[in-house]
Design a protein around this motif. Structure first.
Motif, PDB file in Angstrom:
ATOM      1  N   ASN A 180       0.596  -0.809  -0.222  1.00  0.00           N
ATOM      2  CA  ASN A 180      -0.274   0.076   0.244  1.00  0.00           C
ATOM      3  C   ASN A 180       0.703   1.578  -0.440  1.00  0.00           C
ATOM      4  OD1 ASN A 180      -2.949   1.046   0.743  1.00  0.00           O
ATOM      5  ND2 ASN A 180      -2.049   1.475   2.635  1.00  0.00           N
ATOM      6  N   ILE A 181       1.943   1.029   0.896  1.00  0.00           N
ATOM      7  CA  ILE A 181       2.645   2.361   0.622  1.00  0.00           C
ATOM      8  C   ILE A 181       3.163   2.817  -0.466  1.00  0.00           C
ATOM      9  CG2 ILE A 181       5.070   2.990   1.913  1.00  0.00           C
ATOM     10  CD1 ILE A 181       4.114   1.913   4.569  1.00  0.00           C
ATOM     11  N   ARG A 182       4.101   1.384  -1.318  1.00  0.00           N
ATOM     12  CA  ARG A 182       4.793   1.528  -2.300  1.00  0.00           C
ATOM     13  C   ARG A 182       4.065   2.013  -3.579  1.00  0.00           C
ATOM     14  NH1 ARG A 182       6.749  -3.611  -5.208  1.00  0.00           N
ATOM     15  NH2 ARG A 182       8.243  -2.453  -7.187  1.00  0.00           N
ATOM     16  N   LEU A 183       2.469   1.584  -3.417  1.00  0.00           N
ATOM     17  CA  LEU A 183       1.435   2.398  -3.795  1.00  0.00           C
ATOM     18  C   LEU A 183       0.978   3.908  -3.967  1.00  0.00           C
ATOM     19  CD1 LEU A 183      -1.244  -0.170  -4.086  1.00  0.00           C
ATOM     20  CD2 LEU A 183       0.089   0.491  -6.629  1.00  0.00           C
ATOM     21  N   GLN A 184       1.125   4.579  -2.800  1.00  0.00           N
ATOM     22  CA  GLN A 184       1.144   5.434  -2.226  1.00  0.00           C
ATOM     23  C   GLN A 184       2.181   6.092  -2.634  1.00  0.00           C
ATOM     24  OE1 GLN A 184      -1.675   6.731  -1.182  1.00  0.00           O
ATOM     25  NE2 GLN A 184      -0.436   9.021  -1.451  1.00  0.00           N
ATOM     26  N   LYS A 185       3.081   5.618  -2.495  1.00  0.00           N
ATOM     27  CA  LYS A 185       4.731   6.570  -3.362  1.00  0.00           C
ATOM     28  C   LYS A 185       4.821   6.819  -4.966  1.00  0.00           C
ATOM     29  CE  LYS A 185       7.857   4.862   0.401  1.00  0.00           C
ATOM     30  NZ  LYS A 185       8.876   4.341   0.682  1.00  0.00           N
ATOM     31  N   LEU A 186       4.116   5.680  -5.445  1.00  0.00           N
ATOM     32  CA  LEU A 186       3.990   5.564  -6.995  1.00  0.00           C
ATOM     33  C   LEU A 186       3.120   7.172  -6.965  1.00  0.00           C
ATOM     34  CD1 LEU A 186       3.844   1.875  -8.785  1.00  0.00           C
ATOM     35  CD2 LEU A 186       5.592   3.513  -8.935  1.00  0.00           C
ATOM     36  N   ILE A 187       1.879   7.167  -6.525  1.00  0.00           N
ATOM     37  CA  ILE A 187       1.074   8.672  -7.129  1.00  0.00           C
ATOM     38  C   ILE A 187       1.926   9.345  -6.764  1.00  0.00           C
ATOM     39  CG2 ILE A 187      -0.806   9.696  -6.487  1.00  0.00           C
ATOM     40  CD1 ILE A 187      -2.283   6.323  -6.055  1.00  0.00           C
ATOM     41  N   ASP A 188       2.444   9.216  -5.525  1.00  0.00           N
ATOM     42  CA  ASP A 188       2.977  10.161  -5.331  1.00  0.00           C
ATOM     43  C   ASP A 188       4.119  11.448  -6.191  1.00  0.00           C
ATOM     44  OD1 ASP A 188       1.136  11.180  -2.778  1.00  0.00           O
ATOM     45  OD2 ASP A 188       2.833   9.908  -1.435  1.00  0.00           O
ATOM     46  N   GLN A 189       4.797  10.454  -6.422  1.00  0.00           N
ATOM     47  CA  GLN A 189       6.005  10.748  -7.153  1.00  0.00           C
ATOM     48  C   GLN A 189       5.698  11.084  -8.583  1.00  0.00           C
ATOM     49  OE1 GLN A 189       7.753   7.272  -8.617  1.00  0.00           O
ATOM     50  NE2 GLN A 189       9.339   8.037  -9.823  1.00  0.00           N
ATOM     51  N   VAL A 190       4.008  10.565  -9.682  1.00  0.00           N
ATOM     52  CA  VAL A 190       3.168  11.260 -10.447  1.00  0.00           C
ATOM     53  C   VAL A 190       2.660  11.814  -9.704  1.00  0.00           C
ATOM     54  CG1 VAL A 190       2.130  11.353 -11.948  1.00  0.00           C
ATOM     55  CG2 VAL A 190       2.930   8.934 -11.693  1.00  0.00           C
ATOM     56  N   LEU A 191       2.608  12.891  -9.445  1.00  0.00           N
ATOM     57  CA  LEU A 191       1.943  14.151  -8.480  1.00  0.00           C
ATOM     58  C   LEU A 191       2.617  14.763  -8.748  1.00  0.00           C
ATOM     59  CD1 LEU A 191      -1.005  12.903  -6.940  1.00  0.00           C
ATOM     60  CD2 LEU A 191      -1.724  13.881  -8.808  1.00  0.00           C
ATOM     61  N   ASN A 192       3.744  14.655  -7.553  1.00  0.00           N
ATOM     62  CA  ASN A 192       4.812  15.661  -6.960  1.00  0.00           C
ATOM     63  C   ASN A 192       5.576  16.092  -8.588  1.00  0.00           C
ATOM     64  OD1 ASN A 192       3.743  15.769  -4.634  1.00  0.00           O
ATOM     65  ND2 ASN A 192       4.545  14.520  -3.772  1.00  0.00           N
ATOM     66  N   ASN A 193       6.186  15.197  -8.705  1.00  0.00           N
ATOM     67  CA  ASN A 193       7.680  15.227  -9.972  1.00  0.00           C
ATOM     68  C   ASN A 193       7.170  15.710 -11.268  1.00  0.00           C
ATOM     69  OD1 ASN A 193       8.829  14.451  -7.592  1.00  0.00           O
ATOM     70  ND2 ASN A 193       9.911  12.594  -8.789  1.00  0.00           N
ATOM     71  N   SER A 194       5.650  16.061 -11.398  1.00  0.00           N
ATOM     72  CA  SER A 194       5.287  16.898 -12.438  1.00  0.00           C
ATOM     73  C   SER A 194       5.326  18.171 -12.272  1.00  0.00           C
ATOM     74  CB  SER A 194       3.626  16.234 -13.457  1.00  0.00           C
ATOM     75  OG  SER A 194       4.132  14.248 -13.043  1.00  0.00           O
ATOM     76  N   LEU A 195       4.878  18.223 -11.466  1.00  0.00           N
ATOM     77  CA  LEU A 195       4.914  19.721 -11.373  1.00  0.00           C
ATOM     78  C   LEU A 195       6.239  20.768 -11.960  1.00  0.00           C
ATOM     79  CD1 LEU A 195       4.611  19.914  -7.351  1.00  0.00           C
ATOM     80  CD2 LEU A 195       2.783  20.444  -8.268  1.00  0.00           C
ATOM     81  N   GLY A 196       5.914  21.715 -12.342  1.00  0.00           N
ATOM     82  CA  GLY A 196       6.948  22.959 -12.790  1.00  0.00           C
ATOM     83  C   GLY A 196       7.328  24.016 -11.984  1.00  0.00           C
ATOM     84  N   TYR A 197       8.929  24.244 -13.042  1.00  0.00           N
ATOM     85  CA  TYR A 197       9.536  25.180 -11.535  1.00  0.00           C
ATOM     86  C   TYR A 197       8.448  26.593 -11.313  1.00  0.00           C
ATOM     87  CZ  TYR A 197      10.353  28.608 -15.295  1.00  0.00           C
ATOM     88  OH  TYR A 197      10.240  28.972 -16.265  1.00  0.00           O
ATOM     89  N   GLN A 198       7.307  26.861 -12.067  1.00  0.00           N
ATOM     90  CA  GLN A 198       6.667  28.230 -12.076  1.00  0.00           C
ATOM     91  C   GLN A 198       5.412  28.216 -10.293  1.00  0.00           C
ATOM     92  OE1 GLN A 198       6.502  26.419 -14.264  1.00  0.00           O
ATOM     93  NE2 GLN A 198       6.999  28.305 -16.735  1.00  0.00           N
ATOM     94  N   GLU A 199       6.014  26.512 -10.392  1.00  0.00           N
ATOM     95  CA  GLU A 199       4.558  25.747  -9.721  1.00  0.00           C
ATOM     96  C   GLU A 199       5.072  25.431  -8.236  1.00  0.00           C
ATOM     97  OE1 GLU A 199       3.038  22.781 -11.564  1.00  0.00           O
ATOM     98  OE2 GLU A 199       0.991  23.471 -11.740  1.00  0.00           O
ATOM     99  N   ILE A 200       6.573  25.536  -7.776  1.00  0.00           N
ATOM    100  CA  ILE A 200       7.002  25.129  -6.720  1.00  0.00           C
ATOM    101  C   ILE A 200       7.160  25.973  -5.758  1.00  0.00           C
ATOM    102  CG2 ILE A 200       9.069  24.017  -5.969  1.00  0.00           C
ATOM    103  CD1 ILE A 200       9.835  22.119  -8.084  1.00  0.00           C
ATOM    104  N   LYS A 201       6.488  26.317  -4.659  1.00  0.00           N
ATOM    105  CA  LYS A 201       7.034  27.302  -3.767  1.00  0.00           C
ATOM    106  C   LYS A 201       8.605  26.846  -2.922  1.00  0.00           C
ATOM    107  CE  LYS A 201       3.213  28.771  -5.338  1.00  0.00           C
ATOM    108  NZ  LYS A 201       3.224  29.975  -6.673  1.00  0.00           N
ATOM    109  N   LEU A 202       9.005  27.506  -2.808  1.00  0.00           N
ATOM    110  CA  LEU A 202      10.534  27.190  -2.015  1.00  0.00           C
ATOM    111  C   LEU A 202      10.554  28.106  -0.847  1.00  0.00           C
ATOM    112  CD1 LEU A 202      13.436  28.317  -5.039  1.00  0.00           C
ATOM    113  CD2 LEU A 202      12.382  26.197  -3.959  1.00  0.00           C
ATOM    114  N   ASN A 203      11.294  26.959   0.338  1.00  0.00           N
ATOM    115  CA  ASN A 203      10.952  27.470   1.456  1.00  0.00           C
ATOM    116  C   ASN A 203      12.823  27.570   2.140  1.00  0.00           C
ATOM    117  OD1 ASN A 203      10.727  27.926   4.159  1.00  0.00           O
ATOM    118  ND2 ASN A 203      10.428  26.535   4.817  1.00  0.00           N
TER     119      ASN A 203
END
Length: 463
Positions: free
Chosen positions: A290-313
């Motif tokens: 289940n954790i593996r599936l969640q990581k796959l989904i997170d990878q697709v969602l998070n790693n698809s962000l463009g640099y304009q959408e990345i909010k740096l701290n």
């Protein structure tokens, strides 16, 4: 599909060549028509100057009267044909400067608007006789010569008109001690020619609109073809990448789903229900998958962000401490002892970065080096300060072909662009790394050679 694109490109090139030939033919025809129209227009403007200008007409009378007397001497045998032509040249040469000045004055009255030269060429001089004509000069057997006007070659000029001077002349000459009256008929043919300075540029200037329109049409057609073919290739590339991504994500999802299916069946088994330790192991397996599936989904969602959408701290970190920590942690996580990581990051300076995102970017590059490495893999991590913070990650892995390198940071792109890869992945790691670097206002570049290794370089401003 690739074969069809090649055929389309070949057909487009042939079409452009055909269009170029047709345009060239039409422009050449237009040029000839414009040239003929321009020459005819100029010819009409000056065709009657020599005949209608009284001052020029008087000069013509002077050399003609003198020439008739020279012909009379020739007729009775006192001089030769050669001397006739020499005397004619001598007479016209003495008048020529005045003739040219007078002609130019008359030309100014026409207000033509461009520089023009004029000359009168001798084409034929014949004494007519009822028994036999005597040809003194004819351009068919000898080159024509300038009678009056400016100097320029026949090739550089254009014909204006031809004129034929016919006269019967009576003269008195003493022959054998007696005065005799002799009559002869003379035919004197001339050709008026003009030389227009820079006529090619004048004709071309009159075609400026047509030429510009032709170039515009050609560039428009070329641009549309280029855009269409490029768009078609891009769409094919995107379709291939999407297909590759779907196949990869499907492959990645099959294993955990199959495991979950098997674990669910086991939990339904009555015998298994009576064994708590097996149930606990099965539940743990379900949790891990289940954790593996969640990581796959997170990878697709998070790693698809463009640099304009990345909010740096951003926060300030010591470069040496920060990089040593990342590399040391990564090395501890490696299963293989054959992978060696060397560090050259002794920089006692601080930099402002988002630690979470920047760490992700570095780990993506390190993980790629391991994934696409080979036996006895060596990774060298070095950093320096030279107006920018420069991080270099060099490996001696399998390398990347030159033709693949421009696409490394494209979303979903994987080297080889095959449906089947020896290494698991979704083609998002380097894309996401590039977006993180761009969010930090930096740049990432790659240098690689097949079978020799790869070097990724990240440059970040010091602020």
């Amino acid at each position: 599909m690739l074969k069809k694109i090649r055929l389309l490109i070949i057909a487009s090139i042939l079409g452009l060549l055909a269009l170029s030939l047709v345009q060239g033919y039409l422009i050449n025809n237009s040029y000839k028509l414009k040239k003929d129209a321009f020459i005819s227009e100029t010819r009409r403007s000056i065709s009657r100057i020599d005949d209608l200008a009284p001052s020029l007409d008087k000069m013509n009378d002077v050399w003609q009267d003198h020439f008739l007397n020279v012909i009379a001497d020739y007729y009775i045998g006192k001089i030769t044909k050669k001397v006739v032509l020499e005397k004619l040249n001598s007479t016209t040469d003495s008048l020529n400067n005045a003739y040219i000045k007078t002609y130019n004055k008359e030309l100014l009255k026409k207000n033509i608007g461009y520089n023009l030269k004029f000359q009168k060429q001798v084409k034929k001089i014949i004494l007519l006789d009822s028994v036999k004509n005597d040809t003194i000069f004819e351009s068919k057997t000898k080159p024509s010569f300038r009678l009056l006007g400016d100097k320029f070659s026949i090739e550089d000029g254009h014909k204006v008109s031809s004129s034929l001077w016919m006269t019967d002349h009576n003269f008195q000459r003493i022959i054998n001690g007696k005065e005799n009256s002799i009559t002869f008929d003379l035919q004197f043919q001339t050709e008026d020619r003009m030389n227009i300075e820079g006529w090619e540029n004048i004709v071309l200037s009159r075609m400026t609109g047509l030429l510009l329109f032709s170039v515009f049409i050609f560039l428009l057609v070329f641009g549309l073809l280029y855009y269409s073919i490029k768009n078609l290739i891009t769409q094919k590339k995107i379709a291939d990448i999407k297909t590759d991504f779907v196949n990869n994500i499907t492959h990645e999802l099959k294993t955990p789903l199959a495991t979950l299916t098997l674990a669910t069946k086991m939990l339904k088994n009555k015998d298994i229900k009576l064994k708590p330790e097996i149930i606990e192991n099965t539940v743990n397996t379900i949790e891990r998958q289940n954790i593996r599936l969640q990581k796959l989904i997170d990878q697709v969602l998070n790693n698809s962000l463009g640099y304009q959408e990345i909010k740096l701290n951003k926060e300030v970190v010591n470069i040496s401490d920060y990089l040593n920590m990342i590399v040391d942690d990564f090395q501890v996580s490696l299963d293989s002892k054959s992978i060696k990581i060397q560090k050259n990051i002794n920089i006692n300076q601080e930099i402002s970065i988002d630690k979470f995102y920047f760490t992700t970017a570095i780990l993506n590059i390190l993980e790629n080096a391991v994934k696409y490495g080979k036996e006895n893999l060596e990774i060298n991590v070095s950093a320096k300060i030279d107006k920018y913070f420069i991080l270099s990650i060099l490996d001696n892995g399998i390398g990347i072909p030159k033709k693949e390198q421009p696409f490394l940071f494209d979303k979903f792109y994987r080297v080889g662009n095959r449906e089947v890869h020896n290494v698991k992945g979704l083609g998002l790691g380097l894309y996401y790394t590039n977006e993180i670097v761009k969010a930090h206002e930096g740049i990432i570049s790659v240098e690689s050679e097949v079978d020799k290794g790869t070097n990724f370089t990240i440059q970040i401003p010091l602020k």
